[in-house]
Design a protein around this motif. Sequence first.
Motif: not given
Length: 295
Positions: A268-295
């Motif tokens: 059986k390979a049923e997979v339940t993903v974590p709730p959205a409230a418990q996740t953060f997006d890597f790509l968004e975080m990476f973009r934010d870090l890049g913007e912060a580094g350019r300031r």
Amino acid sequence: MKTTMYGSAGAVLLLTGAVACQGGGSDGQGAQRSAAQVLTAAFEKTTEAKSARVTMTMSTPDTMKDGGDMTASGVIGWDPAVMDLTMKGSALAAEPDAPEKVRMIWRDNVMYMDMGEAAAREAELGGKRWMKMDLGALAKEAGGDALGRKMSGGLADMNQDPAQQLAMLLDSPNLKHLGSEKIAGQRAEHYKGTLTVQEMLDSNDSLDLLGPAERRKLLGSIEKSGIKGYDTEVWVNEDDLPVRMDVAMDTPEGTVEMSMTYADYGAKAEVTVPPAAQTFDFLEMFRDLGEAGRR
């Protein structure tokens, strides 16, 4: 947040991203059928099974960034592609706050990694501990960003199942049978083949999400790293199912190796993903870090 927090994630992607003309034998299956015939039958049986339990061992040279050893175990499924693995090892311990174990969940071309309590305590994350990495979004970002190309390519490779790896091995121009051995208490026939990077990319259906330009850039990036190709070995039992697969690739820093042992096909390979409230997006975080580094 420090970018080094994601070192272990990069190690996971690199290690698992590595899975990446007929021969004959003198005994067992090899004497009765060609290597291509055996692996074709194994491909068909594995495709039908759709899931299995897997145990992996992975290693990269210590001289490589985020190098070290790692083990993983859990369940994987294909058609649809899902994965729920728990990983541990020195390759995950590169950062001071890295968790001892990392659980990784894959569903709908999105990967989630439990980065542990230390990550959740970061002010920027607001108590969220699951990092979300979307393959489609990373593939689009890959057009102009080296890290994006590396991450999206690694995520695509992680989406491979044993049936797909068998299909890729069948494309090897030097496929051969190496004899019979006992693996995990089962009699199994041993086969080996080699693919160049270009052959691997051409055979890997999971890279279809990348456009022509992204595929060319990914190929260029891999070739620039000094990787020439992949050696793949598989052991097939009397039921025409793979019980073990080994993948190795030579790099300028040394050999990257991964070994996978399969059991309980059809699990059986049923997979339940974590709730959205418990996740953060890597790509968004990476973009934010890049913007912060350019300031």
